[in-house]
Scaffold this motif. Structure first.
Motif, PDB file in Angstrom:
ATOM      1  N   SER A  51       0.849  -1.193   0.000  1.00  0.00           N
ATOM      2  CA  SER A  51       0.000   0.000   0.000  1.00  0.00           C
ATOM      3  C   SER A  51       0.882   1.238   0.000  1.00  0.00           C
ATOM      4  N   SER A  52       0.423   2.280  -0.685  1.00  0.00           N
ATOM      5  CA  SER A  52       1.222   3.501  -0.784  1.00  0.00           C
ATOM      6  C   SER A  52       0.657   4.649   0.045  1.00  0.00           C
ATOM      7  N   SER A  53      -0.438   4.411   0.760  1.00  0.00           N
ATOM      8  CA  SER A  53      -1.030   5.458   1.595  1.00  0.00           C
ATOM      9  C   SER A  53      -1.646   4.836   2.837  1.00  0.00           C
ATOM     10  N   GLY A  54      -1.928   5.682   3.811  1.00  0.00           N
ATOM     11  CA  GLY A  54      -2.541   5.192   5.034  1.00  0.00           C
ATOM     12  C   GLY A  54      -3.925   4.622   4.796  1.00  0.00           C
ATOM     13  N   ALA A  55      -4.719   5.308   3.970  1.00  0.00           N
ATOM     14  CA  ALA A  55      -6.081   4.845   3.697  1.00  0.00           C
ATOM     15  C   ALA A  55      -6.069   3.476   3.025  1.00  0.00           C
ATOM     16  N   ASP A  56      -5.177   3.305   2.038  1.00  0.00           N
ATOM     17  CA  ASP A  56      -5.075   2.006   1.360  1.00  0.00           C
ATOM     18  C   ASP A  56      -4.628   0.918   2.339  1.00  0.00           C
ATOM     19  N   ALA A  57      -3.715   1.279   3.238  1.00  0.00           N
ATOM     20  CA  ALA A  57      -3.192   0.302   4.197  1.00  0.00           C
ATOM     21  C   ALA A  57      -4.281  -0.184   5.146  1.00  0.00           C
ATOM     22  N   VAL A  58      -5.120   0.730   5.599  1.00  0.00           N
ATOM     23  CA  VAL A  58      -6.206   0.347   6.507  1.00  0.00           C
ATOM     24  C   VAL A  58      -7.144  -0.638   5.817  1.00  0.00           C
ATOM     25  N   ALA A  61      -5.363  -4.008   5.357  1.00  0.00           N
ATOM     26  CA  ALA A  61      -5.259  -4.740   6.625  1.00  0.00           C
ATOM     27  C   ALA A  61      -6.589  -5.383   6.986  1.00  0.00           C
ATOM     28  N   ALA A  62      -7.679  -4.663   6.748  1.00  0.00           N
ATOM     29  CA  ALA A  62      -9.003  -5.207   7.047  1.00  0.00           C
ATOM     30  C   ALA A  62      -9.340  -6.374   6.121  1.00  0.00           C
ATOM     31  N   ASP A  63      -8.930  -6.269   4.850  1.00  0.00           N
ATOM     32  CA  ASP A  63      -9.263  -7.307   3.866  1.00  0.00           C
ATOM     33  C   ASP A  63      -8.372  -8.542   3.987  1.00  0.00           C
ATOM     34  N   ASN A  64      -7.059  -8.325   4.148  1.00  0.00           N
ATOM     35  CA  ASN A  64      -6.095  -9.430   4.062  1.00  0.00           C
ATOM     36  C   ASN A  64      -5.639  -9.980   5.405  1.00  0.00           C
ATOM     37  N   ARG A  65      -5.891  -9.232   6.495  1.00  0.00           N
ATOM     38  CA  ARG A  65      -5.531  -9.682   7.848  1.00  0.00           C
ATOM     39  C   ARG A  65      -4.068 -10.119   7.944  1.00  0.00           C
ATOM     40  N   PRO A  66      -3.115  -9.238   7.631  1.00  0.00           N
ATOM     41  CA  PRO A  66      -1.700  -9.623   7.692  1.00  0.00           C
ATOM     42  C   PRO A  66      -1.244  -9.865   9.128  1.00  0.00           C
ATOM     43  N   ASP A  67      -0.180 -10.651   9.259  1.00  0.00           N
ATOM     44  CA  ASP A  67       0.408 -10.882  10.582  1.00  0.00           C
ATOM     45  C   ASP A  67       1.249  -9.684  11.014  1.00  0.00           C
ATOM     46  N   VAL A  68       1.939  -9.093  10.042  1.00  0.00           N
ATOM     47  CA  VAL A  68       2.844  -7.972  10.314  1.00  0.00           C
ATOM     48  C   VAL A  68       2.599  -6.878   9.285  1.00  0.00           C
ATOM     49  N   VAL A  69       2.621  -5.629   9.749  1.00  0.00           N
ATOM     50  CA  VAL A  69       2.559  -4.479   8.843  1.00  0.00           C
ATOM     51  C   VAL A  69       3.892  -3.753   8.952  1.00  0.00           C
ATOM     52  N   LEU A  70       4.643  -3.746   7.855  1.00  0.00           N
ATOM     53  CA  LEU A  70       5.941  -3.062   7.798  1.00  0.00           C
ATOM     54  C   LEU A  70       5.703  -1.738   7.098  1.00  0.00           C
ATOM     55  N   MET A  71       5.779  -0.632   7.856  1.00  0.00           N
ATOM     56  CA  MET A  71       5.313   0.630   7.293  1.00  0.00           C
ATOM     57  C   MET A  71       6.268   1.796   7.505  1.00  0.00           C
ATOM     58  N   ASP A  72       6.176   2.736   6.577  1.00  0.00           N
ATOM     59  CA  ASP A  72       6.946   3.969   6.669  1.00  0.00           C
ATOM     60  C   ASP A  72       6.323   4.858   7.740  1.00  0.00           C
ATOM     61  N   PHE A  73       7.141   5.755   8.292  1.00  0.00           N
ATOM     62  CA  PHE A  73       6.649   6.655   9.336  1.00  0.00           C
ATOM     63  C   PHE A  73       5.913   7.847   8.737  1.00  0.00           C
ATOM     64  N   ARG A  74       6.278   8.208   7.503  1.00  0.00           N
ATOM     65  CA  ARG A  74       5.648   9.359   6.851  1.00  0.00           C
ATOM     66  C   ARG A  74       4.973   8.895   5.565  1.00  0.00           C
ATOM     67  N   LEU A  75       3.674   9.167   5.471  1.00  0.00           N
ATOM     68  CA  LEU A  75       2.879   8.755   4.323  1.00  0.00           C
ATOM     69  C   LEU A  75       2.243   9.989   3.688  1.00  0.00           C
ATOM     70  N   PRO A  76       1.813   9.896   2.438  1.00  0.00           N
ATOM     71  CA  PRO A  76       1.310  11.092   1.750  1.00  0.00           C
ATOM     72  C   PRO A  76       0.002  11.645   2.296  1.00  0.00           C
ATOM     73  N   ASP A  77      -0.822  10.801   2.927  1.00  0.00           N
ATOM     74  CA  ASP A  77      -2.131  11.284   3.383  1.00  0.00           C
ATOM     75  C   ASP A  77      -2.215  11.480   4.894  1.00  0.00           C
TER      76      ASP A  77
END
Length: 234
Positions: A51-58, A61-77
């Motif tokens: 995912s390239s944005s916070g909204a897409d990531a949420v 995460a809801a759809d795919n139920r990942p075990d781990v989310v590896l994420m950047d600290f600064r996102l475009p949205d």
């Protein structure tokens, strides 16, 4: 006489071990692709999405139920911590691992407040990223205890300041708060009287009460004290 042997039962193959599912949240395509290749090369890790944005990531995460989310600290949205909170709301079991160029203590504490399990800087090696993801997937927390202690102390400070602010706010009438905001705008008595449609002497009476309650000696000091205590914003 020939002895017949019963055929040995066929053995079924061992089921393949489940791979740890990782959602990558990164708005730089080249970096996201590089991290994805590193993780997919491991037999026990799999990338469930990028995912390239916070909204897409949420949503992911809801759809795919990942075990781990590896994420950047600064996102475009939104900020990474804000996105992490939303992800945890959508999928509480996900372990959050931040991967950021920001090495400040404030960023670390914000990450902890958002529920992070680990915090990696951008100079982390591929092996360090892999290890952090694996350990996070088992529920291990990779943030030093002293940082957790600082985060807790900061949260307590925020709660204390909010309680003090609420107590102070309760001492002011709505009209006195109006006066404070108009003082912050730099209006004089006549202008405030016109704005609020009340007599100038009533304005002066309210101003005296505001100054007394803030325990200061002038209008300017009242504005500074009110801003410092969180009653108004400058």
């Amino acid at each position: 006489m020939t002895t017949m042997r019963n055929p040995e039962p066929a053995t079924s193959p061992e089921p393949a071990a489940r791979r740890v599912q990782v959602l990558i949240v990164q708005d730089h395509p080249l970096l996201a692709s590089a991290i994805s290749r590193v993780l997919e090369a491991q037999p026990d890790l799999a990338v469930s999405g990028v995912s390239s944005s916070g909204a897409d990531a949420v949503q992911a995460a809801a759809d795919n139920r990942p075990d781990v989310v590896l994420m950047d600290f600064r996102l475009p949205d939104v900020t990474g911590p804000a996105a992490a909170r939303m992800i945890k709301s959508a999928h509480a079991e996900a372990a959050i691992v931040f991967h950021s160029a920001d090495e400040s203590e404030t960023a670390l504490l914000d990450a902890i407040d958002a529920g992070a399990t680990a915090y990696l800087t951008k100079d982390a090696t591929a092996d360090q990223i892999i290890e952090a993801v694996r350990r996070a997937s088992t529920g291990e927390v990779l943030i030093p205890a002293e940082l957790f202690a600082r985060a807790i102390a900061r949260q307590r400070g925020v709660v204390t300041r909010k309680r003090e602010r609420d107590q102070l706010l309760a001492e002011f009438t709505p009209r006195e708060l109006d006066i404070l905001h108009l003082l912050a705008e730099g209006l004089d008595t006549t202008a405030m009287a016109q704005r609020l449609a009340i007599a100038p002497h009533t304005i002066e009476w309210h101003v005296r009460h505001v100054i007394e309650k803030l325990q200061v000696h002038s209008k300017l000091q009242a504005v500074i004290a009110a801003a410092h205590k969180g009653l108004i914003e400058l």
